[in-house]
Design an enzyme around this catalytic site. Structure first.
Site, PDB file in Angstrom:
ATOM      1  N   ASP A   1      -2.363  48.195 -27.921  1.00 45.00           N
ATOM      2  CA  ASP A   1      -3.208  47.196 -27.279  1.00 45.00           C
ATOM      3  C   ASP A   1      -4.542  47.871 -26.953  1.00 45.00           C
ATOM      4  OD1 ASP A   1      -3.935  44.819 -25.789  1.00 45.00           O
ATOM      5  OD2 ASP A   1      -3.585  46.020 -23.998  1.00 45.00           O
TER       6      ASP A   1
ATOM      7  N   ASP B   1       1.257  41.562 -23.400  1.00 43.81           N
ATOM      8  CA  ASP B   1       1.904  42.414 -24.397  1.00 43.81           C
ATOM      9  C   ASP B   1       3.420  42.329 -24.344  1.00 43.81           C
ATOM     10  OD1 ASP B   1      -0.659  43.441 -25.064  1.00 43.81           O
ATOM     11  OD2 ASP B   1      -0.536  44.843 -23.394  1.00 43.81           O
TER      12      ASP B   1
END
Length: 636
Positions: free
Chosen positions: A265, A498
């Site tokens: 990420d 996420d």
């Protein structure tokens, strides 16, 4: 071993039977010693952690007068989030919190392996278990004991050592059947030996008997060495825990070593996550918008009203953009805005109903507001033409596409927020190691727009970038890469956005200090240090561990064969068979605790490390002998 000892006494070799038991016990004492040395001793953390805290009697946001302190000694389990505690010099912080008053230097080496003392002042986060080296601090509790860092280290390490990997479970099942087969073969040797090979039952001075040979087989083929072969898993978990990397079981090591791809990420993982608001730009629906400038149509002006609304909606948030908005609003005179209703849409934004903002059509109506990604805000406008106008206004922004952007819509007025985020220091070295040493396919998965994503990707040396991804897009990408590449994928993130991708990945890693509770719950690996430098270390340790386990299994089987075959053929006495068997078990233990050493990426690295160690050793010896010679020389 007990059967072999009794049989030795029965056959008149009482001394040999006693020697057999003595050697067996000594060997197992040594095995227990090596096993205990390989384990991360969480008892030390428990014993050094305070059982009580000094709870201050404070009210509201008032400062504490050190000269007139009033506190109560309470159990740490009774501390509530939001309460204030006093931490004096030399004491440990009982639970996670943030410095409310005062400043000091703390050490967290026993928690994360970070040897450098850390300076902590007002507003800084401080983990439970950190030891205060100097000064006096008032700490505001942010997590209860159950959720604090120290308790998580103890709990996850103990659970991780109990959760068995696939190979260990297979060896446990195999050991039961294997032991029965060994006993059956030993009986067959003892009973059928005289019939097939003309051995005597009890033996004589010329030839050892079949019973003696059968006992030798039973001792030599005992599965002790196989049983301790998976010790490397627990050793590696302990080694990682001492570095501030927590695994939820030994099976994670197998999964890590098999992965061929890794995805990161962006915000808060590859970057610092500490966004700074650089500009607020009205772009659509404001009166008199011309070339990025507008006549006042809001109260007191468009930028101030937008900031007031955004700050009210983001109050209490943990998202980096929300924190940046709140930080930017501090110290500014803004209109009062109240949130009447609130809805969080992970991966998209936040929607709310507001009071204190005049609605365009009716001053008595509540205003509808939304803040989030540009795609989310533009999708709220039904007309395709109007939606495209907003996107075009974003593309033609006076501040360019390089910043992280978020859009705010209030009563059909759209304002663009521009944020700056910097890459973490040392990320390029981490990416380079993963690419060149680990040979992993590396990619970035982010919800940010293309320009911002490419800017960060270029700065951290990542070539493959997937941008403008919603949580479900990240999830689908993780699944697709796992299917395509084979071996699996590692996902590294920290936010609630996420969580689906972390759960679907072969191995999910999170930066635990800033991760959401959802991300921590689904992750397989928790990195307690606030950086990703532990990622390559963890992967290298996993590969080292799986290699050591395979070596231990091969070593155990080799020792069994080399001890069992000569015993059946009558070449070895029973005591020497025991020595070979227990020696093999000790060799497996010694091989397993090599997982405590720093990992390397290849056999060539191992050899180079060995040569470097030998060179340093002989160099130090040479210097020592040279200095001794000089001191003993007497000048003329």
């Amino acid at each position: 071993m007990a059967l072999a000892a009794f049989a030795s006494i029965f056959m008149g070799n009482a001394l040999e039977g006693g020697l057999l038991l003595a050697m067996f016990n000594l060997a197992h004492i040594a095995e227990e010693y090596f096993t205990s040395k390989s384990m991360f001793d969480v008892r030390e953390l428990k014993e050094n952690h305070p059982e009580f805290a000094l709870l201050l009697e404070t009210s509201g946001e008032e400062s504490v007068q050190y000269s007139n302190l009033s506190y109560t000694k309470v159990p740490v389990h009774d501390l509530e989030v939001g309460s204030h505690i006093l931490v004096r010099a030399g004491e440990a912080v009982p639970v996670d919190g943030e410095v409310y008053q005062g400043s000091s230097t703390v050490t967290i080496e026993h928690l994360t392996g970070e040897t450098k003392p850390l300076e902590r002042t007002v507003g800084d986060a401080i983990p439970g278990g950190a030891r205060n080296l100097e000064g006096m601090m008032v700490v505001k509790v942010t997590k209860s004991w159950e959720d604090s860092t120290l308790n998580r280290i103890v709990q996850l390490t103990e659970e991780g050592q109990l959760i068995k990997p696939k190979l260990q479970r297979w060896l446990d099942e195999f050991g039961e059947y294997y032991s029965r087969v060994v006993v059956a073969l030993s009986l067959a040797v003892a009973l059928l030996g005289p019939l097939l090979f003309k051995w005597s039952f009890f033996g004589n001075s010329v030839c050892r008997g079949s019973i003696y040979r059968g006992l030798g087989l039973m001792v030599a083929a005992s599965p002790c060495a196989l049983a301790v072969a998976p010790l490397a898993y627990a050793t590696a978990i302990s080694s990682l825990a001492s570095k501030g990397i927590l695994l939820k079981g030994g099976h994670v090591l197998d999964a890590l070593s098999a992965c061929q791809s890794i995805a990161f990420d962006k915000t808060g993982t590859l970057t610092t996550g500490k966004l700074t608001c650089k500009a607020i730009e009205p772009i659509h629906g404001h009166l008199g918008v011309t070339n990025g400038r507008s006549d006042p149509c809001c109260t007191p002006n468009c930028e101030s009203e937008a900031l007031a609304v955004a700050a009210a909606m983001e109050k209490g948030t943990t998202h980096p953009i929300g924190r940046a908005v709140l930080d930017h609003s501090v110290g500014k005179e803004l209109p009062a805005v109240a949130v009447e209703s609130f809805e969080c849409l992970p991966g998209r934004g936040v929607a709310a109903t507001l009071s204190g903002v005049k609605a365009r059509n009716n001053e008595n109506e509540l205003s509808e507001a939304s803040i989030g990604s540009v795609d989310y805000i533009s999708s709220l406008y039904r007309s395709n033409g109007e939606s495209e106008q907003i996107k075009q206004a974003v593309r033609s922004s006076a501040y360019g596409p390089e910043f992280v952007q978020a859009a705010l819509s209030v009563d059909k007025k759209v304002t663009l927020f521009h944020f700056e985020d910097e890459p973490r220091s040392g990320v390029c070295e981490v990416i380079s190691t993963l690419r060149e040493k680990a040979k992993l396919r590396i990619m970035m998965l982010t919800g940010d727009h293309e320009s911002s994503a490419q800017r960060v990707a270029k700065a951290v040396c990542i070539d493959e970038v997937h941008f403008s991804l919603k949580p479900e897009d990240k999830l689908n990408k993780v699944k697709a890469v796992s299917r395509e590449g084979g071996g699996g994928l590692i996902m590294v993130g920290d936010g609630i956005n996420d969580a689906p991708a972390l759960a679907a990945a072969t191995v999910g890693m999170v930066l635990a200090q800033r991760a959401s509770a959802t991300a921590v719950a689904v992750a397989d690996v928790l990195l307690l240090q606030d950086n990703i430098c532990g990622v390559p270390f963890c992967i290298a340790k996993a590969r080292q561990t799986t290699s050591l386990v395979k070596q231990s299994v091969a070593l155990a089987l080799t020792c069994i064969v080399f001890a069992a075959l000569p015993s059946v053929l009558g070449f070895l006495p029973l005591w020497l068979t025991v020595l070979l068997h227990e020696g093999g078990t000790l060799l497996v233990c010694l091989n397993s605790i090599r997982a405590l050493n720093a990992p390397t990426w290849s056999l060539a690295d191992d050899i180079q490390k060995l040569f470097d160690g030998l060179r340093n050793y002989f160099s130090s010896k040479f210097k020592s002998s040279s200095s001794n010679y000089v001191t003993k020389t007497v000048p003329l």
